[in-house]
Write an enzyme that holds these catalytic residues in place. Structure first.
Site, PDB file in Angstrom:
ATOM      1  NE  ARG A 152      -3.792  -2.350   2.298  1.00  0.00           N
ATOM      2  CZ  ARG A 152      -3.507  -3.871   2.498  1.00  0.00           C
ATOM      3  NH1 ARG A 152      -2.369  -3.706   2.649  1.00  0.00           N
ATOM      4  NH2 ARG A 152      -4.522  -4.949   2.261  1.00  0.00           N
ATOM      5  CG  HIS A 194      -1.913 -13.171   5.272  1.00  0.00           C
ATOM      6  ND1 HIS A 194      -1.864 -12.049   4.430  1.00  0.00           N
ATOM      7  CD2 HIS A 194      -2.807 -13.485   5.840  1.00  0.00           C
ATOM      8  CE1 HIS A 194      -2.650 -11.188   5.781  1.00  0.00           C
ATOM      9  NE2 HIS A 194      -3.668 -12.697   5.948  1.00  0.00           N
TER      10      HIS A 194
HETATM   11  N1  APR Z   1      10.772  -0.311   7.366  1.00  0.00           N
HETATM   12  C1  APR Z   1       9.296   0.544   8.307  1.00  0.00           C
HETATM   13  N2  APR Z   1       8.237   0.529   7.061  1.00  0.00           N
HETATM   14  C2  APR Z   1       7.839   0.419   5.814  1.00  0.00           C
HETATM   15  C3  APR Z   1       8.950   0.107   5.816  1.00  0.00           C
HETATM   16  C4  APR Z   1       9.947  -0.255   5.879  1.00  0.00           C
HETATM   17  N3  APR Z   1      11.425  -0.455   5.423  1.00  0.00           N
HETATM   18  N4  APR Z   1       8.827   0.094   4.404  1.00  0.00           N
HETATM   19  C5  APR Z   1       7.450   0.496   4.320  1.00  0.00           C
HETATM   20  N5  APR Z   1       7.163   0.068   5.728  1.00  0.00           N
HETATM   21  C6  APR Z   1       5.512   0.714   5.458  1.00  0.00           C
HETATM   22  C7  APR Z   1       4.461   1.410   5.137  1.00  0.00           C
HETATM   23  O1  APR Z   1       4.396   2.702   6.014  1.00  0.00           O
HETATM   24  C8  APR Z   1       3.220   0.508   5.315  1.00  0.00           C
HETATM   25  O2  APR Z   1       2.472   1.341   6.015  1.00  0.00           O
HETATM   26  O3  APR Z   1       5.384  -0.805   6.287  1.00  0.00           O
HETATM   27  C9  APR Z   1       3.492  -0.617   6.017  1.00  0.00           C
HETATM   28  C10 APR Z   1       3.226  -2.020   5.115  1.00  0.00           C
HETATM   29  O4  APR Z   1       2.221  -2.302   5.075  1.00  0.00           O
HETATM   30  P1  APR Z   1       0.928  -2.815   3.246  1.00  0.00           P
HETATM   31  O5  APR Z   1       1.806  -2.699   2.265  1.00  0.00           O
HETATM   32  O6  APR Z   1      -0.226  -2.591   3.548  1.00  0.00           O
HETATM   33  O7  APR Z   1       0.844  -4.088   3.755  1.00  0.00           O
HETATM   34  P2  APR Z   1       1.191  -5.569   5.464  1.00  0.00           P
HETATM   35  O8  APR Z   1       0.256  -4.566   6.449  1.00  0.00           O
HETATM   36  O9  APR Z   1       2.089  -6.317   5.142  1.00  0.00           O
HETATM   37  O10 APR Z   1      -0.526  -5.607   4.640  1.00  0.00           O
HETATM   38  C11 APR Z   1      -1.049  -7.383   4.946  1.00  0.00           C
HETATM   39  O11 APR Z   1      -2.683  -6.900   3.116  1.00  0.00           O
HETATM   40  O12 APR Z   1      -2.627  -7.536   0.428  1.00  0.00           O
HETATM   41  C12 APR Z   1      -2.222  -7.905   2.014  1.00  0.00           C
HETATM   42  O13 APR Z   1      -2.308 -10.060   1.739  1.00  0.00           O
HETATM   43  C13 APR Z   1      -1.111  -9.005   2.122  1.00  0.00           C
HETATM   44  O14 APR Z   1      -0.544  -9.461   3.577  1.00  0.00           O
HETATM   45  C14 APR Z   1      -0.757  -8.873   2.659  1.00  0.00           C
HETATM   46  C15 APR Z   1      -1.315  -7.921   3.849  1.00  0.00           C
END
Ligand code: APR
Ligand code: ZN
Length: 258
Positions: free
Chosen positions: A36, A123
């Site tokens: 996201r 997941h």
């Molecule tokens: N360090 C800290 N935070 C980070 C970094 C980093 N290097 N890179 C990205 N982020 C943060 C982003 O700001 C974001 O808020 O990590 C978060 C990732 O969020 P998502 O992209 O929503 O991923 P996630 O929370 O794992 O999604 C959950 O959604 O699509 C489904 O199944 C999929 O497991 C996934 C679930």
């Protein structure tokens, strides 16, 4: 940031049962885009193409899914653990880590050195492929070879059933045993650390709440705000690899001094 690092290091030094809850944000520093953030996977692919009902609906939908998943698999294969993953292994080696609950499917926690029984994959795992009919498991690499050889939507050798990466897609049932274990771990933690998750996908995102309800301290390390920030005892707005590496180094100093 230094003050937050110090506080978290002290809390880990005092803690008996640390649970780390990770999302895609711990793997972006390994070159795997998250979902996201700007440029994330949901800005490149339509999430609807990844719904379980869509996958089941037709051979054409499955061929499209496998084509997209082949691209993702290329990224997963090239990825290596980063300092955030290794920090979790350090916590384990200190005897502080009860478990890592992860939403990630990239196997990087295990590749960094955590025993498989310390990683609860809510997941699933993209390095395995499962037959939806008989449950037979295949290595993802073997299925990729069949796809590269022209099999657009592979079927099970044993029963002819539909094969799918052993991940949990939107609309697919959550793994019962992993959910049970994760909730038990969250409720048993005295320090629950969320790293790199937007905390918007349920039921996974309930885990920090379970920990808080049961009296655990809640820490959120994330680049952007989450819906649970107001319930956190500590927020650290930094990069997972950098923050966790500094925290672990400081925790070791504190433990040595005691
Ligand atoms: N360090 C800290 N935070 C980070 C970094 C980093 N290097 N890179 C990205 N982020 C943060 C982003 O700001 C974001 O808020 O990590 C978060 C990732 O969020 P998502 O992209 O929503 O991923 P996630 O929370 O794992 O999604 C959950 O959604 O699509 C489904 O199944 C999929 O497991 C996934 C679930
Ligand atoms: Zn089968």
């Amino acid at each position: 940031m230094q003050e937050e690092i110090e506080r978290l290091a002290r809390w880990i030094a005092e803690a008996k049962r640390v649970v780390v809850f990770t999302g895609a944000g711990v793997s972006t520093e390994s070159g795997i885009p998250d979902f996201r953030s700007p440029g994330g996977l949901w800005s490149r692919y339509d999430p609807n193409d990844f719904y379980f009902q869509r996958f089941l609906s037709s051979e054409e939908a499955r061929e499209r899914y496998w084509q997209m998943h082949s691209e993702l698999y290329g990224m997963l294969k090239a990825a290596r653990p980063n300092p955030a993953h290794y920090a979790c292994v350090e916590l384990y080696r200190m005897g502080k880590l009860s478990s890592v609950i992860t939403q990630n499917i990239d196997n990087l926690h295990q590749e960094a050195g955590l025993p498989a029984d310390k990683v609860i994959e809510l997941h699933g795992n993209a390095l395995k492929v499962k037959c939806l009919d008989c449950g037979r498991l295949y290595p993802r690499e073997e299925i990729q070879r069949r796809i590269d050889a022209g099999e657009k939507a592979p079927r099970c050798d044993g029963c002819g059933g539909i094969l799918k990466p052993a991940t949990i897609s939107f609309g697919q049932a959550m793994p019962q045993e992993e959910m049970r274990r994760a909730e038990e771990e969250a409720r048993g933690a005295d320090l629950f650390i969320v790293v790199g998750s937007s905390l918007v996908v349920h039921p996974a995102a309930l885990m920090p709440l379970y920990a808080k309800e049961a009296g655990s301290r809640l820490v959120i390390i994330n680049l952007t705000p989450t819906p649970y920030d107001d319930q956190a005892d500590l927020l650290i707005g930094g990069k997972a690899g950098e923050v966790l590496s500094q925290v672990i180094e400081r925790t070791k100093e504190i433990l040595r001094a005691n």
